[in-house]
Design an enzyme around this catalytic site. Structure first.
Site, PDB file in Angstrom:
ATOM      1  N   ASP A  45       0.819  -1.205   0.000  1.00 51.87           N
ATOM      2  CA  ASP A  45       0.000   0.000   0.000  1.00 51.87           C
ATOM      3  C   ASP A  45       0.855   1.257   0.000  1.00 51.87           C
ATOM      4  O   ASP A  45       2.046   1.223   0.346  1.00 51.87           O
ATOM      5  CB  ASP A  45      -0.908   0.025   1.231  1.00 51.87           C
ATOM      6  N   LYS A  67      -4.021   2.523  -2.031  1.00 49.23           N
ATOM      7  CA  LYS A  67      -5.283   3.242  -2.157  1.00 49.23           C
ATOM      8  C   LYS A  67      -5.178   4.507  -1.322  1.00 49.23           C
ATOM      9  O   LYS A  67      -4.945   4.459  -0.129  1.00 49.23           O
ATOM     10  CB  LYS A  67      -6.452   2.378  -1.679  1.00 49.23           C
ATOM     11  N   MET A 180      -8.968   8.220   8.121  1.00 47.71           N
ATOM     12  CA  MET A 180      -9.346   8.720   6.789  1.00 47.71           C
ATOM     13  C   MET A 180     -10.424   9.801   6.860  1.00 47.71           C
ATOM     14  O   MET A 180     -11.362   9.818   6.070  1.00 47.71           O
ATOM     15  CB  MET A 180      -9.829   7.551   5.899  1.00 47.71           C
TER      16      MET A 180
END
Length: 269
Positions: A45, A67, A180
């Site tokens: 990642d 991502k 996030m």
């Protein structure tokens, strides 16, 4: 999505779902270190640090499938299929994720694709971002005088189209950790205040936690959107909301200088 296997190409490979921890290379588990050193291919990642990637053998195949909000990346179906394809053709396949793969890491979804394909796998947990970030920021997630519980939630872009029931998260006796959530700081702040959480509730945004670039942005809930917009804030960043944040200055121990004094990893397992 239907997972496609490759008949006749299976060589007894195994997929390892590995948590890379919050950033500091020395927060890897010894098992994660050992698995990385024997990898034939690593799918990693965007949040995995360069120091951790340097542990991967030079001749191993390295595939970035990160991502990141607002940036192009492989979609989840593509990642699932790639894991199956590599698992059918390579011996030791490592799926390397920042933090812990089972806490907002979609690790369960990826393992389901391996089960469907009949591939062998193993999970190596990692220190989740909430634990690593709070520890290095001097903010205990629970404290008898300030917080009797802690809740982890995600604050990504789906908030706009799928409103959350903020009443569930407005308990003043709990710490709220939001993964996030930077792009939706205004929605988060207003939602919690509307649900009854005081605008004066202490908050912290910790940027690039556990690394030499760690920064803390501390204020109150009413200022959360302003804190998130600070031009010096770099991703990844985590939000901590609750009375425990007021201990941040008293219990702060980590500085970039502290990190630079840490010896390089040199384990032999």
């Amino acid at each position: 999505m239907e997972i496609v296997t490759l008949p006749g190409q299976r060589e007894g490979g195994k997929v390892w779902l590995v948590g890379a921890g919050p950033g500091d290379v020395e927060l890897l588990t010894l098992k994660a270190y050992r698995i990385l050193k024997s990898a034939d291919v690593v799918l990693y990642d965007a949040l995995v640090s360069e120091e951790i990637m340097s542990l991967v053998p030079f001749d191993a195949e390295k595939i970035a499938v990160g991502k990141r909000a607002g940036k192009h990346s492989a979609n989840q179906d593509e990642i699932n299929q790639l894991l199956v394809t590599k698992g059918c053709t390579r011996k030791n396949v490592v799926r390397l994720k920042g933090g812990d793969p089972f806490i907002f890491g979609r690790g369960g979804e990826e393992l389901q694709s391996l089960v469907e394909a009949g591939l062998e796998f193993e999970v190596v947990p990692g220190i989740t971002a909430a634990s690593g970030t709070s520890s290095y920021a001097g903010i205990p997630l629970t404290h008898r005088d300030h917080a009797q519980g802690v809740t982890f939630i995600t604050g990504h872009c789906q908030l706009g189209s799928r409103p959350m029931n903020w009443t569930n998260y407005a308990n003043p006796n709990n710490t709220l950790v939001i993964y996030m959530g930077i792009l939706n700081a205004g929605i988060i702040s207003q939602g919690l205040i509307d649900a009854g959480r005081s605008a004066q509730t202490p908050v912290a945004i910790v940027s690039k936690a556990t690394t030499s670039e760690q920064r803390r942005f501390i204020g109150n809930l009413g200022e959360l959107e302003q804190l998130a917009a600070d031009p010096e804030l770099k991703m990844p960043a985590l939000m901590i909301i609750g009375e425990v944040v007021q201990l941040a200055d008293t219990l702060n121990w980590f500085t970039p200088e502290t990190h630079s004094e840490t010896p390089a990893v040199s384990y032999e397992l």
